[in-house]
Design a protein around this motif. Structure first.
Motif, PDB file in Angstrom:
ATOM      1  N   HIS A  20      -5.595 -64.934  76.470  1.00  0.00           N
ATOM      2  CA  HIS A  20      -6.289 -65.675  75.372  1.00  0.00           C
ATOM      3  C   HIS A  20      -7.190 -64.937  74.625  1.00  0.00           C
ATOM      4  O   HIS A  20      -8.070 -64.197  75.294  1.00  0.00           O
ATOM      5  N   ASN A  21      -7.005 -64.721  73.265  1.00  0.00           N
ATOM      6  CA  ASN A  21      -7.974 -63.965  72.541  1.00  0.00           C
ATOM      7  C   ASN A  21      -8.825 -64.635  71.696  1.00  0.00           C
ATOM      8  O   ASN A  21      -8.451 -65.621  70.874  1.00  0.00           O
ATOM      9  N   LEU A  22     -10.169 -64.588  71.873  1.00  0.00           N
ATOM     10  CA  LEU A  22     -11.068 -65.353  71.210  1.00  0.00           C
ATOM     11  C   LEU A  22     -11.923 -64.484  70.250  1.00  0.00           C
ATOM     12  O   LEU A  22     -12.135 -63.385  70.778  1.00  0.00           O
ATOM     13  N   ARG A  23     -12.999 -65.171  69.474  1.00  0.00           N
ATOM     14  CA  ARG A  23     -13.993 -64.288  68.739  1.00  0.00           C
ATOM     15  C   ARG A  23     -15.301 -65.061  68.949  1.00  0.00           C
ATOM     16  O   ARG A  23     -15.378 -66.192  69.024  1.00  0.00           O
ATOM     17  N   CYS A  62     -18.612 -67.902  72.472  1.00  0.00           N
ATOM     18  CA  CYS A  62     -17.342 -68.540  72.639  1.00  0.00           C
ATOM     19  C   CYS A  62     -17.137 -69.236  73.865  1.00  0.00           C
ATOM     20  O   CYS A  62     -17.662 -69.102  74.592  1.00  0.00           O
ATOM     21  N   TYR A  63     -16.182 -70.438  73.734  1.00  0.00           N
ATOM     22  CA  TYR A  63     -16.083 -71.322  74.937  1.00  0.00           C
ATOM     23  C   TYR A  63     -14.521 -70.927  75.110  1.00  0.00           C
ATOM     24  O   TYR A  63     -13.531 -71.093  74.148  1.00  0.00           O
ATOM     25  N   PHE A  64     -14.451 -71.210  76.725  1.00  0.00           N
ATOM     26  CA  PHE A  64     -12.895 -71.336  77.223  1.00  0.00           C
ATOM     27  C   PHE A  64     -12.735 -72.395  78.107  1.00  0.00           C
ATOM     28  O   PHE A  64     -13.624 -72.839  79.154  1.00  0.00           O
ATOM     29  N   GLU A  65     -11.690 -73.176  78.232  1.00  0.00           N
ATOM     30  CA  GLU A  65     -11.530 -74.162  78.830  1.00  0.00           C
ATOM     31  C   GLU A  65     -10.739 -73.609  80.175  1.00  0.00           C
ATOM     32  O   GLU A  65      -9.746 -72.982  80.209  1.00  0.00           O
ATOM     33  N   ASN A  66     -11.431 -73.871  81.292  1.00  0.00           N
ATOM     34  CA  ASN A  66     -10.719 -73.609  82.523  1.00  0.00           C
ATOM     35  C   ASN A  66     -10.606 -74.721  83.511  1.00  0.00           C
ATOM     36  O   ASN A  66     -11.137 -74.597  84.648  1.00  0.00           O
ATOM     37  N   SER A  67      -9.731 -75.627  83.213  1.00  0.00           N
ATOM     38  CA  SER A  67      -9.758 -76.942  83.980  1.00  0.00           C
ATOM     39  C   SER A  67      -9.118 -76.849  85.308  1.00  0.00           C
ATOM     40  O   SER A  67      -9.236 -77.435  86.261  1.00  0.00           O
ATOM     41  N   ARG A  68      -8.121 -75.623  85.101  1.00  0.00           N
ATOM     42  CA  ARG A  68      -7.293 -75.381  86.441  1.00  0.00           C
ATOM     43  C   ARG A  68      -8.202 -74.324  87.294  1.00  0.00           C
ATOM     44  O   ARG A  68      -7.662 -73.863  88.165  1.00  0.00           O
ATOM     45  N   SER A 112     -15.173 -78.854  81.914  1.00  0.00           N
ATOM     46  CA  SER A 112     -14.777 -77.515  82.769  1.00  0.00           C
ATOM     47  C   SER A 112     -14.659 -76.347  81.921  1.00  0.00           C
ATOM     48  O   SER A 112     -13.951 -75.297  82.135  1.00  0.00           O
ATOM     49  N   ARG A 113     -15.496 -76.398  80.741  1.00  0.00           N
ATOM     50  CA  ARG A 113     -15.441 -75.174  79.727  1.00  0.00           C
ATOM     51  C   ARG A 113     -16.373 -74.119  80.443  1.00  0.00           C
ATOM     52  O   ARG A 113     -17.246 -74.163  81.058  1.00  0.00           O
ATOM     53  N   ILE A 114     -16.089 -72.829  79.838  1.00  0.00           N
ATOM     54  CA  ILE A 114     -17.223 -71.653  80.234  1.00  0.00           C
ATOM     55  C   ILE A 114     -17.630 -71.230  79.028  1.00  0.00           C
ATOM     56  O   ILE A 114     -16.957 -70.974  77.976  1.00  0.00           O
ATOM     57  N   ARG A 115     -18.892 -70.909  78.779  1.00  0.00           N
ATOM     58  CA  ARG A 115     -19.556 -70.493  77.755  1.00  0.00           C
ATOM     59  C   ARG A 115     -19.804 -69.049  77.758  1.00  0.00           C
ATOM     60  O   ARG A 115     -20.338 -68.469  78.921  1.00  0.00           O
ATOM     61  N   TYR A 116     -19.115 -67.964  77.052  1.00  0.00           N
ATOM     62  CA  TYR A 116     -19.454 -66.739  76.851  1.00  0.00           C
ATOM     63  C   TYR A 116     -20.480 -66.246  75.697  1.00  0.00           C
ATOM     64  O   TYR A 116     -20.321 -66.640  74.815  1.00  0.00           O
ATOM     65  N   VAL A 117     -21.206 -65.487  76.205  1.00  0.00           N
ATOM     66  CA  VAL A 117     -22.166 -64.942  75.292  1.00  0.00           C
ATOM     67  C   VAL A 117     -22.022 -63.406  75.264  1.00  0.00           C
ATOM     68  O   VAL A 117     -22.215 -62.822  76.216  1.00  0.00           O
ATOM     69  N   VAL A 118     -21.885 -62.945  73.787  1.00  0.00           N
ATOM     70  CA  VAL A 118     -21.673 -61.501  73.912  1.00  0.00           C
ATOM     71  C   VAL A 118     -23.056 -60.967  73.155  1.00  0.00           C
ATOM     72  O   VAL A 118     -23.339 -61.379  72.101  1.00  0.00           O
ATOM     73  N   VAL A 119     -23.757 -59.876  73.944  1.00  0.00           N
ATOM     74  CA  VAL A 119     -24.944 -59.669  73.236  1.00  0.00           C
ATOM     75  C   VAL A 119     -25.048 -57.927  73.279  1.00  0.00           C
ATOM     76  O   VAL A 119     -24.177 -57.343  73.902  1.00  0.00           O
ATOM     77  N   ASN A 120     -25.880 -57.599  72.290  1.00  0.00           N
ATOM     78  CA  ASN A 120     -25.953 -56.119  72.307  1.00  0.00           C
ATOM     79  C   ASN A 120     -27.032 -55.825  73.457  1.00  0.00           C
ATOM     80  O   ASN A 120     -28.135 -56.335  73.628  1.00  0.00           O
ATOM     81  N   PHE A 125     -23.092 -56.311  76.157  1.00  0.00           N
ATOM     82  CA  PHE A 125     -23.208 -57.088  77.596  1.00  0.00           C
ATOM     83  C   PHE A 125     -22.416 -58.389  77.286  1.00  0.00           C
ATOM     84  O   PHE A 125     -22.850 -59.076  76.201  1.00  0.00           O
ATOM     85  N   VAL A 126     -21.916 -58.858  78.538  1.00  0.00           N
ATOM     86  CA  VAL A 126     -21.458 -60.489  78.300  1.00  0.00           C
ATOM     87  C   VAL A 126     -21.829 -61.177  79.272  1.00  0.00           C
ATOM     88  O   VAL A 126     -21.835 -60.894  80.437  1.00  0.00           O
ATOM     89  N   MET A 127     -22.395 -62.469  79.069  1.00  0.00           N
ATOM     90  CA  MET A 127     -22.895 -63.282  79.867  1.00  0.00           C
ATOM     91  C   MET A 127     -21.773 -64.444  80.244  1.00  0.00           C
ATOM     92  O   MET A 127     -21.114 -64.884  78.870  1.00  0.00           O
ATOM     93  N   SER A 128     -21.787 -65.283  81.170  1.00  0.00           N
ATOM     94  CA  SER A 128     -20.809 -66.597  81.320  1.00  0.00           C
ATOM     95  C   SER A 128     -21.783 -67.606  81.901  1.00  0.00           C
ATOM     96  O   SER A 128     -22.616 -67.436  82.804  1.00  0.00           O
ATOM     97  N   GLU A 129     -21.447 -68.853  81.486  1.00  0.00           N
ATOM     98  CA  GLU A 129     -22.176 -70.091  82.020  1.00  0.00           C
ATOM     99  C   GLU A 129     -21.122 -71.006  82.131  1.00  0.00           C
ATOM    100  O   GLU A 129     -20.584 -71.517  80.791  1.00  0.00           O
TER     101      GLU A 129
END
Length: 301
Positions: free
Chosen positions: A262-265, A272-278, A228-236, A219-223
């Motif tokens: 974009h490939n993140l781990r 993991c964090y992703f910059e979504n300034s646009r 302008s970053r987004i934090r993704y959390v992958v959980v069981n 399951f993946v959550m985003s916040e």
């Protein structure tokens, strides 16, 4: 109008004129009473079939609170027998068909399930069926396989990826009146991690219904963060524990169809964090080596 025709002995024309008069007076609560008195006067004529058509339309429009469906269908059937010689009687045959055609629809609690969890499928709007059969196919593909089996084009691409599983799931229904609408449900056995397609068919045949189904333990959550970053959390999904070293693939759409990948781990906290300034549309696909069945998600917030 009618009196003239009655006097000249043209009762056929009198019957149809009388109907026009009654219909032009507005269709109130006394409509049935008026139509029935015309029917009793002209029932020996094929033209009375037109009166019956008008009566059935009225019954249908007033709805089931006033006229139960068995009464409407029953009346229409008697009328078809009695005035079969009337040129427009096929209108009533079509009405009967529309009220008794075999049909069903399907709803599944969720298209995503945990591994080996039984799943209840609700069958709605069932009518005039003796059986519904469900076939389960394993799909050669991952959660990012964006194919919808309800689209003909997509189903063509999906077909070569399907493997029928040895599950025979049938629901047989006791005989019911052909106009009666009923509900039912089927329990599907738990399935291992993977992507599946369910196929629902019926006897007598109606349209086949196909639905994708995803069995995953992720399951993946985003916040959104203040920057302008987004934090993704992958959980069981079963335990809620973070999943480290999960792959998080982000498609950043630069236009309706084009995107940058974009490939993140995920780290030890599953993050993991992703910059979504646009502020672009993002599609996120989280997977591990053993579990690639979570669908791609639009997680912008």
């Amino acid at each position: 109008g009618r009196d003239y025709y009655e006097k000249t002995g043209n009762r056929q024309a009198a019957c149809l004129t009388a109907l026009q008069v009654v219909e032009s007076q507005g269709i109130g609560d006394d409509f049935i009473h008026k139509i029935d008195s015309l029917i009793s006067r002209y029932e020996d004529l094929p033209e009375a079939g037109e009166l019956a058509i008008s009566r059935v339309n009225y019954m249908q429009n007033r709805g089931e609170d006033e006229f139960p469906i068995e009464e409407t269908v029953g009346y229409a059937r008697k009328a078809v027998d009695k005035w079969s010689a009337w040129s427009r009687i096929s209108a009533l045959k079509n009405t009967i068909k529309s009220m008794t055609n075999p049909q069903f629809s399907v709803s599944i609690d969720s298209r995503i399930s945990l591994p080996m969890r039984e799943q209840t499928v609700s069958l709605h709007e069932l009518r005039n069926l003796s059986q519904v059969e469900i076939k389960v196919y394993r799909v050669d593909g991952n959660g990012d396989l964006n194919l919808n089996p309800e689209s003909r084009e997509d189903y063509k691409k999906l077909k070569p990826l399907l493997h029928l599983m040895p599950l025979n799931i049938e629901r047989t229904f006791a005989s019911k009146p052909d106009y009666e609408i009923f509900e039912d449900s089927v329990t599907l056995p738990g399935l291992p991690i993977g992507v599946y397609m369910f196929e629902f068919s019926s006897k007598p045949n109606t349209e086949v219904v196909r639905r994708m189904f995803y069995v995953t333990d992720l399951f993946v959550m985003s916040e959104k963060q203040p920057d302008s970053r987004i934090r993704y959390v992958v959980v069981n999904a079963t335990t809620g524990q973070p999943v480290a070293k999960a792959h998080v693939r982000i498609k950043e759409y630069t236009s309706w169809k084009e995107y940058t990948t974009h490939n993140l781990r995920s780290d030890s906290k599953g993050e993991c964090y992703f910059e979504n300034s646009r502020d672009r549309r993002l599609e996120v696909f989280a997977y591990t080596d053993g579990d690639k069945a979570l669908p791609e998600m639009n997680l912008n917030d």
